[in-house]
Design an enzyme around this catalytic site. Structure first.
Site, PDB file in Angstrom:
ATOM      1  N   HIS A 366       0.811  -1.217   0.000  1.00 22.11           N
ATOM      2  CA  HIS A 366       0.000   0.000   0.000  1.00 22.11           C
ATOM      3  C   HIS A 366       0.842   1.265   0.000  1.00 22.11           C
ATOM      4  CE1 HIS A 366      -3.390  -2.543   1.915  1.00 22.11           C
ATOM      5  NE2 HIS A 366      -2.998  -2.962   0.729  1.00 22.11           N
ATOM      6  N   CYS A 679      -6.380   1.894 -20.196  1.00 21.82           N
ATOM      7  CA  CYS A 679      -5.970   2.552 -18.953  1.00 21.82           C
ATOM      8  C   CYS A 679      -4.941   1.766 -18.140  1.00 21.82           C
ATOM      9  CB  CYS A 679      -7.192   2.857 -18.082  1.00 21.82           C
ATOM     10  SG  CYS A 679      -8.054   1.395 -17.514  1.00 21.82           S
TER      11      CYS A 679
HETATM   12  C1  PEP Z   1      -5.439  -2.983 -15.406  1.00 25.64           C
HETATM   13  O1  PEP Z   1      -5.621  -4.120 -15.002  1.00 25.64           O
HETATM   14  O2  PEP Z   1      -4.822  -2.708 -16.458  1.00 25.64           O
HETATM   15  C2  PEP Z   1      -5.965  -1.832 -14.654  1.00 25.64           C
HETATM   16  C3  PEP Z   1      -5.914  -0.618 -15.162  1.00 25.64           C
HETATM   17  O3  PEP Z   1      -6.461  -2.054 -13.426  1.00 25.64           O
HETATM   18  P1  PEP Z   1      -5.555  -2.352 -12.146  1.00 25.64           P
HETATM   19  O4  PEP Z   1      -4.127  -2.057 -12.526  1.00 25.64           O
HETATM   20  O5  PEP Z   1      -6.058  -1.469 -11.071  1.00 25.64           O
HETATM   21  O6  PEP Z   1      -5.813  -3.790 -11.923  1.00 25.64           O
END
Ligand code: PEP
Ligand code: MG
Length: 754
Positions: A366, A679
């Protein structure tokens, strides 16, 4: 006929007298070795001190040739003395010359001695030198003698540590302050130069010798009793989860606190003349030397637990408060910790933190998540940095290379200072184009959004020039909180985010918890074997509707009269979207009934991060308002390689045909009508972002720090040309697994910065 050894207590008393005499450092050292030799009935006693350059130099001797003092030397790892220093362990040999590591130093005249015992001179985990006794006759030194020599080594460690010996040899600092470079794992981008601040400052024991053994033993017992009380108390509290500690760690603490062998060894050291705190430290050093050689990570972890516990015991004995030191934070603090909670990191205040070094932390710790969010250069898994660094030491954190330089020499420091200046200049260039739209040379508009998850991220919206928030990871609020955030707290955060964004769009992702993102206060399931593929994200949300409903309600209330975009993580079946839609509709109806102001509009989207989605896009796209590709998870599941496991996380290149073909399939299926963003971390890598534009992506969400470099790439890019290049490459079949070199060569040819 030689007499029996006079016992460690008497020796310690003599040494104390020597330490108090008003004589030169060399004389003090000479007297010390003479005293040890006499006391232990040894013909030789020598002290070797470890220099900054890894050379162990003979500083004093009784028995070897005096001309060899300050002349004879060995490298760390060389010979018996070098082996002891390198491995931080005692060697007790009846016949030294038959040991494979034996190396004869002719200048010392030591060839006539058979028996050899050497102990490392240790202080707070660092090796400062080696103390040796030798005898002509073959013999094995008994336990009491080993104990006596180790105890004496502590006194010498103190002498070296206070810097008294530094004038005795050629210039160059002694080991304590030598530069050390450690390689860990780069977790937070950037480079930080500053001064170390130990999150839990180590306690340094200076009163080594106990005047009255019975009194010291009683002090030790009292302190152990109070430590046990503390551990029991912690374990019996119902809210142990609220402390952020896990029960098994606490159980390990309890096991150590009640370990009879540990207590016996400390009492033995007190009987031998050490003060209670010195006894704790001595046993800690022995244990550390033993456990450090362990390669088993579980046992090494236990060493950390044990160190925590002994530090606590030392604090009890020395009446020092627990927790972070309250000394004023330097303006360029680099926080060094074994591990820490995210909230603890935020307590330091962003303005003064230049970097973070964690002994344990990995990418999903974290504190790391927060450090990354607020742009602190971070290195994790950095050896045993806590015992190697002192408060106030100069330190450099290289979050890109995963390196930490303790007390760097001038060259290293200058090189890094230049790197920091260079980065600052580049940042300045990015700032100049901050308010310009991201448009390619052939006028294709690309939307650059940022990823966020905490209040501290919000200033980056303006600083980075992001057009909005493409991914708001709502679980971060839950992960850094001590207990489940209530509806009002969730609403307050979402309101603050929307206020900060103004009319820029924000996409909130519903809780992606469960699996490995454990909330200590939310006891959900017993341990899962494959948490990333377990009961997490929308699966948990639908099975525990109370949690998801509360969150949706908080989001809707925060967006009263405004636009709301909600995105679901880890969607695996279309039905999961439909179920959530139904839940949203019920909430909307409830809001209407109760006269709450509704969001002006509500868009529901799905993340595409489970490969199964690729073959049901046709149906998914009829039930969502937008999609977002989570390339981190999609890559993890497509390549069956755990993104949190350092051994495999970087093993497979995302810029490869199978992955790029999958990404192209998604963007093609969406066509012009369905908004699609990517993303994952991939979007923030300029070369990958260029490739994504070539595949047809027009909206990318990334960490705020990546927006400048990606925009600089876009301004120099021709979207039509890259599309042709990427199409040929992805359709090609030349057998290359890794397309990055070919893509980089293209960028180079075209003069596109990457
Ligand atoms: C991903 O899996 O690419 C994503 C953007 O979500 P996280 O990194 O929060 O799992
Ligand atoms: Mg994901």
């Amino acid at each position: 006929m030689r007499g029996a050894p006079a016992g460690p207590r008497i020796l310690l008393r003599r040494l104390r007298e020597i330490m108090a005499e008003p004589i030169s450092a060399q004389a003090r050292l000479d007297k010390t070795v003479t005293q040890i030799a006499a006391n232990m009935v040894a013909e030789v006693c020598s002290v070797y001190v470890l220099h900054a350059d890894g050379v162990l130099e003979l500083y004093a001797t009784e028995g070897l040739k005096h001309e060899a003092v300050h002349r004879a030397s060995l490298r760390i790892g060389q010979g018996l003395v070098g082996t002891i220093a390198a491995q931080a362990r005692t060697l007790n040999l009846p016949d030294a010359q038959s040991h494979p590591a034996f190396r004869y130093l002719p200048e010392t005249g030591e060839e006539i001695y058979s028996a050899f015992m050497g102990v490392p001179i240790l202080r707070a985990g660092a090796t400062l030198g080696v103390l040796v006794v030798q005898n002509r006759a073959r013999r094995t030194y008994d336990e009491e003698e080993v104990e006596a020599l180790q105890t004496t080594a502590m006194v010498l460690a103190e002498l070296i540590a206070v810097g008294e010996l530094s004038g005795l040899s050629r210039p160059g600092t002694l080991d304590l302050k030598r530069p050390i470079s450690l390689t860990g794992v780069g977790l937070g981008e950037g480079v930080g130069l500053g001064h170390a601040v130990l999150h839990e400052p180590r306690v340094v024991v200076t009163a080594l010798i106990g005047e009255d053994a019975a009194h010291e033993a009683a002090r030790l017992d009292d302190a152990i009793a109070s430590l046990r009380l503390f551990v029991d108390d912690m374990l019996s509290r119902d809210d142990i989860a609220e402390t952020g500690e896990h029960r098994d760690v606490l159980e390990a603490y309890r096991m150590f606190a009640y370990d009879r062998g540990w207590v016996r060894r400390m009492h033995e050291a007190v009987r031998n003349g050490l003060s209670a705190e010195a006894a704790v430290e001595k046993v800690q050093s022995d244990m550390r030397a033993r456990l450090q050689r362990q390669i088993d990570p579980v046992l090494r972890d236990r060493l950390h637990d044990f160190e925590d516990l002994t530090n606590r015991l030392l604090r009890v004995l020395m009446n020092k408060p627990h927790g972070p030191g309250d000394e004023e934070l330097p303006k360029d603090a680099i926080i060094v910790a074994r591990n820490m909670g995210a909230a603890e990191l935020l307590d330091y205040g962003r303005a003064r933190i230049r970097g973070l070094v964690l002994e344990e932390g990995g990418p999903t710790t974290h504190a790391t998540i927060v450090a990354r969010a607020i742009g602190i250069p971070t290195v994790g898994r950095a050896g045993n940095v806590v015992s190697l660094v002192d408060n106030g030491d100069a330190i450099i954190v290289d979050g890109e290379m995963g390196e930490v330089h303790l007390r760097p020499n001038a060259d290293v420091e200058a090189a890094y200072a230049e790197k920091v200046r260079f980065r600052a200049r580049r940042q300045e260039q990015y700032r100049l184009v901050r308010d310009e739209p991201a448009v390619t040379r052939d006028s294709v508009r690309i939307s650059l959004l940022m990823n966020a998850g905490l209040l501290v991220d919000l200033p980056h919206l303006d600083e980075s020039g992001a057009e909005g928030i493409g991914l708001f990871r709502t679980e971060l609020q839950f992960m850094i909180a001590a207990k489940l955030p209530k509806l009002a707290e969730q609403k307050a955060l979402y309101t603050a985010v929307l206020d900060a964004a103004g009319n820029r769009p924000v996409t909130f992702r519903t809780l992606d918890i469960g699996g490995d993102k454990v909330l200590p206060y939310l006891r959900t399931v017993s341990e899962e074997e494959n948490p990333a593929m377990g009961w997490r994200a929308i699966r948990l949300g639908l099975d525990r509707p109370g949690l998801l409903r509360t969150q949706l309600r908080a989001l809707m209330r925060a967006s009263a009269g405004r636009e709301l975009r909600v995105m679901l993580p880890m969607v695996t079946e279309v039905d999961e979207v439909l179920q959530t839609r139904a839940m949203i509709d019920r909430e909307l109806a409830y809001m209407r009934r109760h006269g709450h102001v509704e969001p002006a509009s509500l868009m529901l989207g799905a993340m595409i991060e489970v490969p199964a989605m690729l073959w049901q896009l046709d149906r998914l796209l009829t039930v969502v308002d937008f999609v977002s590709v989570g390339s981190n998870d999609l890559l993890q599941f497509m390549t069956a390689s755990d993104r949190g496991n350092m051994r495999v996380a970087g093993r497979f290149e995302p810029l490869s045909r199978p992955f790029l073909r999958a990404l192209r399939q998604i963007v093609r299926a969406c066509g012009p009508a369905m908004p699609v963003t990517l993303c994952g971390e991939l979007a923030g890598d300029p070369l990958a972002a260029m490739t994504l534009i070539g595949l047809g992506y027009r909206s990318l969400s990334m960490s705020p720090a990546a927006i400048g470099p990606v925009k600089a790439m876009i301004l120099a890019l021709d979207a039509g040309r890259i599309a042709c290049f990427v199409t040929d490459l992805v359709d090609g079949n030349d057998g290359a697994d890794n397309l990055r070199p070919a893509i980089a060569a293209y960028a180079q040819r075209e003069g596109v910065p990457h």
